[in-house]
Design an enzyme around this catalytic site. Structure first.
Site: not given
Length: 176
Positions: A35-36
């Site tokens: 979930d960058l």
């Protein structure tokens, strides 16, 4: 806040390298972030970088590795089933096509997100005015890269972003 401020490409690339170092380390420990995005990166006043929100994180393992875990190690099987099992979880505009489709996630899934993050650092308005469905369709169709969207970037930066964000994971960089 940092991304909205005016910075030189050199400063932005310095921050990006620090983000890459953090993800390279997590991959060396066999942990994916998954979930960058800009909201999950904190930049301090002295340029220190913290990668936050590992809630979708996943430990990459094989069955043989799980059989000999000690009491001091994380149980990857339990952690991995708490999030992400067969469901698309992530942030539109940053999640890789395989993540969107609920397929296997690897280090190259994070590499796609790193490419999208670099794209956003250099062109902060890249997603502005697009609906979630438009963003998801671009990802599904492999049209989320600067080449497809005709963004103004140097040829070398455009090439790095396009390779990192390749639709086919095998075409992406093998490591951070």
């Amino acid at each position: 806040q940092f991304i909205r401020e005016k910075h030189s490409n050199s400063e932005l690339l310095g921050i990006f390298i620090k983000i890459g170092d953090a993800i390279a380390y997590s991959h060396s420990r066999r942990v994916l972030h998954l979930d960058l995005k800009p909201e999950n990166i904190q930049v301090g006043s002295f340029g220190e970088v913290i990668v936050c929100d590992w809630g979708l994180g996943r430990i990459v393992t094989t069955q043989e590795e799980n059989s000999g875990t000690s009491d001091m190690e994380l149980d990857a099987d339990i952690l991995n089933h708490c999030t992400l099992y067969g469901e698309a979880k992530g942030t539109p505009g940053y999640m890789a096509p395989e993540q969107l489709l609920g397929q296997d996630k690897t280090e190259r899934t994070d590499i796609y997100a790193l490419g999208a993050l670099l794209f956003s650092l250099l062109i902060p308005q890249r997603l502005k005015g697009k609906s979630t469905e438009e963003i998801l369709n671009e990802t599904r169709q492999g049209k989320a890269t600067p080449t497809q969207q005709k963004q103004e970037l140097s040829a070398s930066l455009k090439a790095v972003i396009c390779k990192a964000m390749a639709h086919d994971p095998k075409q992406r960089y093998a490591s951070v």
